[in-house]
Design a protein around this motif. Structure first.
Motif, short mmCIF file in Angstrom:
data_model
loop_
_atom_site.label_atom_id
_atom_site.label_comp_id
_atom_site.label_asym_id
_atom_site.label_seq_id
_atom_site.Cartn_x
_atom_site.Cartn_y
_atom_site.Cartn_z
N THR A 121 12.82 3.30 -7.71
CA THR A 121 12.09 4.45 -7.18
C THR A 121 12.85 5.01 -5.99
OG1 THR A 121 10.77 3.32 -5.48
CG2 THR A 121 9.99 3.17 -7.76
N ALA A 136 11.17 5.39 -3.15
CA ALA A 136 10.30 5.02 -2.04
C ALA A 136 11.01 4.07 -1.08
CB ALA A 136 9.03 4.36 -2.56
N TYR A 144 6.16 2.30 0.56
CA TYR A 144 5.14 1.25 0.43
C TYR A 144 5.17 0.42 1.70
CZ TYR A 144 4.50 2.07 -4.58
OH TYR A 144 4.20 2.62 -5.80
N ALA A 160 -0.13 5.89 -6.22
CA ALA A 160 -0.84 6.68 -5.21
C ALA A 160 -1.51 7.85 -5.93
CB ALA A 160 0.13 7.19 -4.16
N LEU A 203 3.08 -2.91 -6.88
CA LEU A 203 3.32 -1.61 -6.26
C LEU A 203 2.36 -0.61 -6.91
CD1 LEU A 203 7.24 -1.51 -6.22
CD2 LEU A 203 5.70 -2.28 -4.39
N GLN A 217 -1.81 7.77 4.13
CA GLN A 217 -2.02 6.39 3.72
C GLN A 217 -3.48 6.04 3.97
OE1 GLN A 217 0.44 3.62 5.85
NE2 GLN A 217 -0.20 1.83 4.68
N ILE A 277 5.65 9.24 -3.99
CA ILE A 277 5.41 8.11 -3.10
C ILE A 277 6.55 8.06 -2.09
CG2 ILE A 277 5.25 5.59 -2.93
CD1 ILE A 277 3.81 5.55 -5.56
N GLN A 335 0.85 -1.20 0.00
CA GLN A 335 0.00 0.00 0.00
C GLN A 335 0.88 1.24 0.00
OE1 GLN A 335 -2.70 0.53 3.34
NE2 GLN A 335 -4.17 1.58 2.03
N PRO A 336 0.60 2.18 -0.89
CA PRO A 336 1.45 3.38 -0.98
C PRO A 336 1.18 4.38 0.14
CG PRO A 336 -0.35 3.53 -2.55
CD PRO A 336 -0.46 2.17 -1.92
#
Length: 233
Positions: free
Chosen positions: A67, A69, A20, A229, A226, A214, A17, A4-5
């Motif tokens: 990324t 993230a 995750y 968002a 992935l 979130q 983002i 979940q982002p």
């Protein structure tokens, strides 16, 4: 695993983002409750270790390394018998994936923290020394959060959805969150608002100065993917 982002919204209006969160699922997408019901004292250590490695390997295979993230992983403090011995598999998985230690965030819940606070503090001190980030999940769900912050300041506090949901219509929740945010800011702790489900909640949180979000409004967990968002329209 599902992922979940967590969305970052800058004051200037830009988005990215931030991380995750890896969420355990059954082989056919069964929810976490179904999986966790099968965890016992006999298999807890193996389950915890397997989930960590699986999260890192799957996120890497899905392109997390390309990324900026982070990857947030829930762990079970009572499955860790000795911090450095029990982190070896995670370190090896991160090495194979080429993920820097500071891109891994280990989450624990406020309620878990009180089962054996001294043990948890030893784990967190070890993780910080290695370079991992730490997060308190479901902050505000129990009664121990402030006491825990007095002993250890994590990198991130994730606000429990019970404090977030409906705050746009609840003056008391807004007052509480405003002071929690001020406290965390002074302690140099990042705040994530979890469980954001409506545009009005999102806007009320932004008005308070929160920048990390979130929840289903932002993006639902994606099974073995992935997901993107979305900035609420």
């Amino acid at each position: 695993m599902a992922f979940q982002p967590i969305l970052r919204c800058s004051a200037e209006g830009g988005t990215s983002i931030y991380a995750y969160e890896a969420l355990v699922r059954g082989p056919n997408g069964e929810g976490a409750g179904s999986v966790m019901s099968q965890v016992t004292d006999r298999n807890r250590y193996l389950f915890d270790q397997t989930c960590r490695v699986r999260a890192i390997e799957m996120a890497s295979a899905l392109g997390l390394g390309g990324t900026a993230a982070a990857l947030s992983i829930n762990f079970m403090p009572n499955a860790v018998y000795e911090p450095r011995a029990c982190i070896r598999a995670s370190l090896a998985a991160a090495g194979r994936a080429g993920l820097a230690h500071n891109r891994l965030v280990f989450e624990f819940t406020e309620n878990e923290a009180m089962r054996n606070p001294e043990h948890l503090l030893r784990i967190l001190a070890c993780y910080r020394e290695i370079g991992f980030r730490t997060a308190i999940d479901d902050f505000g769900a129990g009664y121990s959060g402030l006491g825990l912050l007095a002993e250890f300041q994590p990198d991130t506090v994730k606000l429990d959805m019970a404090l977030v949901q409906g705050l746009d219509r609840d003056r008391v929740r807004r007052i509480i969150l405003r002071h929690v945010l001020a406290l965390c800011t002074e302690l140099d702790i990042t705040v994530v608002a979890e469980g954001v489900e409506t545009r009005d909640e999102f806007q009320a949180l932004r008005d308070l100065g929160i920048t990390l979000f979130q929840g289903y409004l932002i993006g639902r967990p994606g099974f073995e993917q992935l997901p993107a968002a979305l900035l609420p329209a």
